[in-house]
Scaffold this active site. Structure first.
Site, mmCIF file in Angstrom:
data_model
loop_
_atom_site.group_PDB
_atom_site.id
_atom_site.type_symbol
_atom_site.label_atom_id
_atom_site.label_comp_id
_atom_site.label_asym_id
_atom_site.label_seq_id
_atom_site.Cartn_x
_atom_site.Cartn_y
_atom_site.Cartn_z
ATOM 1 N N GLY A 2 25.584 -39.568 -14.313
ATOM 2 C CA GLY A 2 25.833 -40.423 -15.468
ATOM 3 C C GLY A 2 24.777 -40.350 -16.551
ATOM 4 N N SER A 3 24.001 -39.261 -16.604
ATOM 5 C CA SER A 3 22.971 -39.216 -17.647
ATOM 6 C C SER A 3 23.617 -39.139 -19.044
ATOM 7 C CB SER A 3 22.003 -38.051 -17.426
ATOM 8 O OG SER A 3 22.622 -36.830 -17.703
ATOM 9 N N ASN A 4 24.741 -38.444 -19.159
ATOM 10 C CA ASN A 4 25.428 -38.414 -20.461
ATOM 11 C C ASN A 4 26.053 -39.765 -20.780
ATOM 12 O OD1 ASN A 4 25.492 -35.666 -21.886
ATOM 13 N ND2 ASN A 4 25.737 -35.151 -19.717
ATOM 14 N N ASN A 18 35.618 -33.017 -24.044
ATOM 15 C CA ASN A 18 34.827 -32.738 -22.848
ATOM 16 C C ASN A 18 33.518 -32.097 -23.275
ATOM 17 O OD1 ASN A 18 34.255 -32.241 -20.013
ATOM 18 N ND2 ASN A 18 34.835 -30.103 -20.355
ATOM 19 N N GLU A 77 22.518 -31.807 -24.414
ATOM 20 C CA GLU A 77 23.682 -32.693 -24.237
ATOM 21 C C GLU A 77 23.349 -34.091 -24.742
ATOM 22 O OE1 GLU A 77 26.178 -30.750 -20.600
ATOM 23 O OE2 GLU A 77 24.766 -32.298 -20.036
ATOM 24 N N ASP A 122 38.802 -26.099 -19.697
ATOM 25 C CA ASP A 122 37.798 -25.551 -20.622
ATOM 26 C C ASP A 122 38.358 -24.632 -21.708
ATOM 27 O OD1 ASP A 122 35.904 -26.891 -19.113
ATOM 28 O OD2 ASP A 122 35.526 -25.178 -17.813
ATOM 29 N N HIS A 136 30.753 -29.279 -21.823
ATOM 30 C CA HIS A 136 30.583 -28.244 -20.798
ATOM 31 C C HIS A 136 29.187 -27.632 -20.954
ATOM 32 C CE1 HIS A 136 31.964 -25.416 -17.804
ATOM 33 N NE2 HIS A 136 31.319 -24.488 -18.479
ATOM 34 N N LEU A 165 35.166 -33.980 -13.196
ATOM 35 C CA LEU A 165 35.490 -32.625 -12.746
ATOM 36 C C LEU A 165 36.927 -32.417 -12.308
ATOM 37 C CD1 LEU A 165 32.146 -31.928 -10.843
ATOM 38 C CD2 LEU A 165 32.708 -31.519 -13.238
HETATM 39 C C1 GAR Z 1 26.849 -32.361 -17.494
HETATM 40 O O1 GAR Z 1 25.865 -31.355 -17.544
HETATM 41 C C2 GAR Z 1 28.163 -31.812 -17.994
HETATM 42 O O2 GAR Z 1 28.008 -30.827 -18.972
HETATM 43 C C3 GAR Z 1 28.732 -31.221 -16.734
HETATM 44 O O3 GAR Z 1 28.436 -32.166 -15.740
HETATM 45 C C4 GAR Z 1 27.151 -32.738 -16.036
HETATM 46 C C5 GAR Z 1 27.205 -34.231 -15.811
HETATM 47 O O4 GAR Z 1 25.920 -34.760 -15.794
HETATM 48 N N1 GAR Z 1 30.138 -30.997 -16.856
HETATM 49 C C6 GAR Z 1 30.737 -29.918 -16.365
HETATM 50 O O5 GAR Z 1 30.147 -29.065 -15.718
HETATM 51 C C7 GAR Z 1 32.237 -29.829 -16.683
HETATM 52 N N2 GAR Z 1 32.775 -28.597 -16.249
HETATM 53 P P1 GAR Z 1 25.684 -36.332 -15.918
HETATM 54 O O6 GAR Z 1 26.500 -37.016 -14.812
HETATM 55 O O7 GAR Z 1 24.223 -36.515 -15.704
HETATM 56 O O8 GAR Z 1 26.116 -36.758 -17.278
#
Ligand code: GAR
Length: 184
Positions: free
Chosen positions: A12-14, A101, A173, A144, A103, A84
């Site tokens: 969940g950092s994003n 999304n 990100e 994607d 990526h 995912l």
């Molecule tokens: C992120 O790096 C995002 O780009 C990736 O999952 C991570 C989630 O991190 N998404 C994918 O790979 C989609 N194919 P987070 O939970 O720390 O936000």
């Protein structure tokens, strides 16, 4: 003030960076978090900020019955932030041009089924790429492959390992995702 719904299933950092950004602007707020894992750390982050959480299993996720729950929030945007599961077609069709999304690579390279998280960075290293980056894109019914909204690059050299690539990508990100949401 517009509402967005965030789908996430990981650390969940994003989600956290979007949530922090939303506090500093009156353009949008997070109305709902949709998760698919009951032990996902992102749930706690939402609860701390009193953001409602909808936990789904695969069966419900692929059904049409819960779409009305999303519609009720009248979201301007649905944001996949580390989610995912492939979205069922009826969900994509219910929100045309409203699902985006992020990526962790420069699509169309290193995308598709099974390409997520560290697997992406490993593939970039294995191919001896000298750059990688992030892609923010619209979501269609294929993994994607939707229209690209924004890409930003980092350089990768022989001193980088997958952890250092991951950390540079994560910084990008966090720098760009919330701003792009606001822009849209
Ligand atoms: C992120 O790096 C995002 O780009 C990736 O999952 C991570 C989630 O991190 N998404 C994918 O790979 C989609 N194919 P987070 O939970 O720390 O936000």
């Amino acid at each position: 003030m517009k509402s967005i719904i965030v789908f996430a299933s990981g650390a969940g950092s994003n989600f956290s960076s979007i949530m922090q950004y939303a506090k500093t602007t009156d353009t949008f707020s997070i109305a709902l978090l949709v998760v698919n894992k009951e032990d996902a750390p992102v749930i706690q982050l939402a609860k701390e900020q009193a953001i409602p959480v909808l936990l789904l299993n695969k069966e419900t996720f692929n059904s049409t019955e819960w779409i009305a729950t999303l519609t009720a929030y009248q979201p301007s945007l649905i944001v996949l932030a580390g989610f995912l599961w492939k979205l069922p077609e009826h969900l994509v069709n219910a929100f045309p041009n409203k699902i985006i999304n992020i990526h962790p690579a420069l699509l169309p390279k290193y995308g598709g089924k099974g390409m997520y998280g560290m697997r992406v960075h490993q593939a970039v290293k294995d191919a001896k790429e000298n750059e990688s980056g992030i892609t923010i894109h619209y979501v269609n019914e294929k993994y994607d492959e939707g229209e690209v909204i924004l890409q930003k690059k980092i350089s990768v050299d022989s001193n980088d390992n997958i952890e250092s690539v991951s950390s540079k990508i994560q910084q990008l990100e966090h720098e760009w995702f919330a701003k792009t949401i606001e822009e849209i």
